[in-house]
Structure formats: structure tokens, C-alpha cells
Design an enzyme around this catalytic site. Structure first.
Site, PDB file in Angstrom:
ATOM      1  N   SER A   1     -54.856  -7.782  63.185  1.00  0.00           N
ATOM      2  CA  SER A   1     -54.374  -6.720  64.058  1.00  0.00           C
ATOM      3  C   SER A   1     -54.395  -7.240  65.488  1.00  0.00           C
ATOM      4  O   SER A   1     -55.142  -8.187  65.797  1.00  0.00           O
ATOM      5  CB  SER A   1     -55.283  -5.491  63.955  1.00  0.00           C
ATOM      6  OG  SER A   1     -55.042  -4.557  64.983  1.00  0.00           O
TER       7      SER A   1
ATOM      8  N   TYR B   1     -63.656  -1.447  65.212  1.00  0.00           N
ATOM      9  CA  TYR B   1     -62.464  -2.074  64.643  1.00  0.00           C
ATOM     10  C   TYR B   1     -62.213  -3.423  65.306  1.00  0.00           C
ATOM     11  O   TYR B   1     -61.882  -4.401  64.635  1.00  0.00           O
ATOM     12  CB  TYR B   1     -61.269  -1.140  64.817  1.00  0.00           C
ATOM     13  CG  TYR B   1     -60.035  -1.559  64.053  1.00  0.00           C
ATOM     14  CD1 TYR B   1     -60.092  -1.855  62.699  1.00  0.00           C
ATOM     15  CD2 TYR B   1     -58.797  -1.617  64.695  1.00  0.00           C
ATOM     16  CE1 TYR B   1     -58.952  -2.228  61.994  1.00  0.00           C
ATOM     17  CE2 TYR B   1     -57.651  -1.985  63.997  1.00  0.00           C
ATOM     18  CZ  TYR B   1     -57.735  -2.288  62.650  1.00  0.00           C
ATOM     19  OH  TYR B   1     -56.598  -2.660  61.955  1.00  0.00           O
TER      20      TYR B   1
END
Length: 259
Positions: free
Chosen positions: A144, A157
Site C-alpha cells: 500500500s 496500518y
């Protein structure tokens, strides 16, 4: 978005294991590869979704939790019995929560680390002997842009995806002598039915993530990039691909139009 294909006839001899296949980018990747002639093992926890996907695409459904050693071993045995695979595509992952570190939820952090980092490690570790033996193996990890730049409310995250990014780089260094190709695809804002909802737990909050963004990426957009990267001749390694919508110049720079 449709990227050019490379030697589709060669895809008839290609086999991929795709995790996270029950939804979003994983599901779209299974469809893209199957359409291109690949044999695909579609792996996720939700057997009902996998069965439907298998019926629609011809992919081989396999229900497994990649964080569980016994499930990973069973998957490896099934793929081995079916003739093996040359490509492992690690898409399973996700985010939970958007709390600051001061308000961090330990269970959310624990889940993100288990799925994004340990899950990727366990399935990669299991399949490495098969990929080495093939001689032209490929591992693709979907990370990501959260793996590249931290942002407020993204600490958990960020930490998981930074770790997965580092693991991908280490794997490339460790396995180059085995002619193993290691690719990282890092998407920015992607509209899928579940990612933001699973992270925030509320439909209204999830909708705000994409509000005013005219053209966020779709799961199909990212799947096309993944398919392109793993379909190139094996001597070509796209080490790292960052893919964002044009409206997102950086994690903190997103253009939203007034509604």
C-alpha cells in the site's frame, strides 16, 4: 483500465496462487489471470464466495486462513498434488481502525500485523521451495502507499505495511540467486466494497473516504497492473510499482470536488 498483455499463449502454462481472493483486488486478480489463460488457485477464508468465483472463472477455490499454519500446509499439499505453481500473489491483508497511537486498539494492531505480515511470511515461506524448484518463480506482494509514508490515524496500518514492504525487499535480496522474481505493488486510494467498511466499521464513515473523489482506482485497475507485472518475461522484474488515482498526488494530497 486495460494494460497490454504479453505472450498470452505462454499463460496457458502459468499457475498462480492468489490470496485474498474472496473480494476486492484479490477477486479481481483471479478474474484477470483466469481470463488471460492462467490456472489460478483462489485462496481466502470465505468458502461460499470462492465457490461462486470458481464457477464463474474456472479458478480452483481453496478455503484457508493464511495466518494458520495447518491451513497453509493443506494449501501447499493441494497445489503440489495438482502439479505446482510458479507464481504466488499475496493480496490478503487489510486495515482495522483509524485511531491515533495514543488511542490505539491493541486487538486492531494485532490483527493487522498477523494478516499483513505474518500471513504473508507464512505462505511465502511454505511455497519458496516450490518456486525455487520451478526455476522461474515469482512472488508479488500487494502492499500500500501506507507502506511508503505515514499519516495521522494510520499508525497501525502504516506499521504493518512498512513491515511487509521491508520483508518484500529482503526477500528479493535473499532469493535472487534462485532466479526468484519479487514484485511489490503499492496502491493508493482504491474503491472496493469492503476495505474502508472493514476498517471503519460504519457505512457512512466508509463512504466519506471516497466522497468527492471523481475517479478513485478500482479493484480491476490494480488487478490489471498485477497481471501485467507477473505476465512480463521472467527476466524483467518490476521491483516496485506505486499506483494511485490522478486525484491523489500523495497520501495527504487528495483532490475532492464539491458535491
Amino acid at each position: 483500465m486495460t494494460l497490454p498483455s504479453h505472450n498470452n499463449s505462454a499463460a496457458l502454462n502459468k499457475t498462480a496462487v492468489v490470496t485474498g481472493a474472496s473480494t476486492g483486488i484479490g477477486e479481481a486478480t483471479v478474474r484477470a489471470l483466469a481470463d488471460a489463460g492462467w490456472k489460478v488457485f483462489a485462496v481466502a477464508r470465505r468458502a461460499d464466495r470462492l465457490q461462486a468465483l470458481g464457477t464463474q472463472t474456472g479458478a480452483v477455490p481453496f478455503a484457508a486462513d493464511i495466518t494458520h499454519d495447518d491451513d497453509v500446509a493443506a494449501l501447499l499439499a493441494a497445489v503440489t498434488e495438482a502439479g505446482g505453481a510458479d507464481t504466488l500473489i499475496n493480496i490478503a491483508g487489510g486495515a482495522r481502525g483509524a485511531d491515533t497511537i495514543a488511542n490505539a486498539d491493541s486487538e486492531d494492531w494485532d490483527w493487522m500485523y498477523k494478516v499483513n505480515v505474518l500471513g504473508t511470511m507464512k505462505i511465502t515461506r511454505a511455497f519458496l521451495p516450490m518456486l525455487r524448484e520451478n526455476g522461474e518463480g515469482t512472488v508479488l506482494n500487494l502492499t500500500s502507499t501506507a507502506a511508503l509514508a505515514a499519516y495521522e490515524g494510520g499508525g497501525g496500518y502504516n506499521a504493518a505495511k512498512f513491515a511487509q514492504h521491508a520483508m518484500t525487499n529482503a526477500l528479493r535480496l535473499e532469493e535472487v540467486g534462485n532466479n526468484l522474481r519479487v514484485i511489490e505493488v503499492a496502491p493508493g486510494l482504491v474503491y472496493t466494497e469492503e476495505f474502508a467498511l472493514n476498517r471503519l466499521g460504519d457505512k457512512e464513515a466508509a463512504a466519506k473516504v471516497y466522497a468527492g473523489v471523481e475517479k478513485p482506482l478500482t479493484a480491476q485497475d490494480v488487478a490489471d497492473v498485477v497481471k501485467y507485472a507477473v505476465s512480463l518475461p521472467h527476466h524483467i522484474n518490476l521491483d516496485h510499482i506505486t499506483v494511485r488515482p490522478v486525484a491523489q498526488a500523495a497520501n495527504h494530497k487528495l483532490i475532492r470536488k464539491e458535491g
